[in-house]
Design an enzyme around this catalytic site. Structure first.
Site, PDB file in Angstrom:
ATOM      1  N   LYS A 173      12.015   3.809   6.480  1.00 28.39           N
ATOM      2  CA  LYS A 173      11.218   3.319   5.360  1.00 28.39           C
ATOM      3  C   LYS A 173      10.370   4.429   4.749  1.00 28.39           C
ATOM      4  O   LYS A 173      10.263   4.547   3.518  1.00 28.39           O
ATOM      5  CB  LYS A 173      10.321   2.164   5.823  1.00 28.39           C
ATOM      6  CG  LYS A 173       9.366   1.644   4.749  1.00 28.39           C
ATOM      7  CD  LYS A 173      10.113   1.055   3.551  1.00 28.39           C
ATOM      8  CE  LYS A 173       9.172   0.675   2.414  1.00 28.39           C
ATOM      9  NZ  LYS A 173       8.225  -0.396   2.761  1.00 28.39           N
ATOM     10  N   LYS A 243      -1.392   5.650   0.806  1.00 27.65           N
ATOM     11  CA  LYS A 243      -1.396   5.120   2.174  1.00 27.65           C
ATOM     12  C   LYS A 243      -0.067   5.420   2.860  1.00 27.65           C
ATOM     13  O   LYS A 243      -0.033   5.945   3.979  1.00 27.65           O
ATOM     14  CB  LYS A 243      -1.670   3.616   2.148  1.00 27.65           C
ATOM     15  CG  LYS A 243      -1.763   2.948   3.505  1.00 27.65           C
ATOM     16  CD  LYS A 243      -0.460   2.306   3.955  1.00 27.65           C
ATOM     17  CE  LYS A 243      -0.081   1.121   3.081  1.00 27.65           C
ATOM     18  NZ  LYS A 243       1.174   0.471   3.576  1.00 27.65           N
TER      19      LYS A 243
END
Length: 316
Positions: A173, A243
């Site tokens: 991911k 993030k």
């Protein structure tokens, strides 16, 4: 998966809400749902999903618990707090969030001491794909756990990849997201370059889509957001990009891999927040190329930027 299997779903946000709705619509057994926001339960109205009052209740009743949370700190707090306290041997926790690889492996190790299985299964694609049950999910888990949860993941996804042991789903991911973030910045620069040189953005995208420069980012982020310059709120903003990128840099440090291009791209998204683009869809970084904001920041950081990069005038 047996109709007697009870599924718990924690986190009904932008992606979690539609994912839980698909689970509640397609699963034959009980589905329990929890979110800190009462308004979030609107995402599963009209389904059999049962709102519950606490995470502890989900942990005590569910056989499989899905997490869709903002990031690593929340996943660690939920999994190693109420779930670890109230769960039971034989249950499984499946984290659909994007977290650091190290967090996934830490959670797995600590849950294992209580006989609780764990899989990291971060999702890719858009909110629309989540609504359609057409996500791509990358899974880190043992073969046995993957076989157990794959039919449930199919409620939410059309593409499911078993990447390897716990943590490998997050690796995949993070690599996927970093490629998207970098591609968006590169496309932004080239779109503005083409426009300033006399080629419309629409023509540029159409021509490049027929050649080797084509990409998912071009056909989606480029056409749907960057071309019309539409960057709505309540979509994936640059703060979320930063993030996720922080997790990429953590992994790069752990593995000793230099990621120089990523360092430049991170500065773009930091500049986007500084320029007031926070809270809006992250392809808005194209605005920094148009107005020269990033070039100014680069100068302040001691990075050479051509004078022409600051010009707002099109090439005649």
């Amino acid at each position: 998966m047996s109709a007697s299997t009870t599924i718990g779903f924690i986190g009904l946000g932008v992606m979690g809400g539609p994912m839980c709705r698909n689970v509640a619509t397609k699963h034959a057994g009980e589905v329990l749902a929890f979110d800190l926001s009462k308004e979030a339960f609107a995402a599963v109205e009209g389904t059999k999903a049962e709102p519950v009052a606490s995470i502890e209740e989900i942990a005590a009743r569910a056989d499989i618990v899905f997490l869709s949370l903002p990031g690593g700190p929340q996943v660690e707090a939920v999994a190693l707090g109420p779930i670890l306290r109230s769960g039971r041997p034989g249950m499984a926790v499946v984290d659909l969030s994007t977290t650091p690889v190290a967090v996934a492996r830490k959670v797995d190790a600590e849950l294992a001491t209580a006989g609780i299985d764990f899989a990291d299964a971060p999702v890719a694609r858009t909110r629309e794909a989540a609504q359609k049950g057409a996500l791509s999910i990358m899974v880190g888990a043992s073969k046995a756990v993957f076989a157990r949860i794959e039919p449930l993941l199919a409620y939410m996804a059309t593409d499911i990849t078993h990447g390897g042991d716990v943590g490998c789903g997050q690796v995949l991911k993070l690599v996927n997201n970093m490629l998207v973030f970098e591609n968006v910045v590169t496309l932004a620069e080239m779109m503005v370059l083409a426009e300033r040189a006399g080629v419309s953005g629409e023509t540029m995208l159409e021509a490049v889509s027929k050649g080797s420069g084509d990409s998912f980012v071009l056909r989606n982020h480029g056409r749907k957001a960057m071309l019309p310059r539409e960057f709505p709120e309540k979509s994936f903003p640059p703060e979320y990009v930063l993030k996720d990128m922080s997790y990429v840099f953590e992994l790069a440090q752990e593995t000793g891999v230099p990621i120089r291009a990523a360092e430049t791209v991170r500065k773009y998204y930091e500049a986007a927040v500084k320029a007031g683009l926070g809270g809006r869809y992250f392809p808005g970084v194209i605005r920094l190329v148009e107005d020269g904001t990033f070039a100014d920041d680069a100068d302040e950081a001691g990075v050479a930027a051509p004078a022409s990069a600051k010009s707002s005038e099109p090439v005649k």
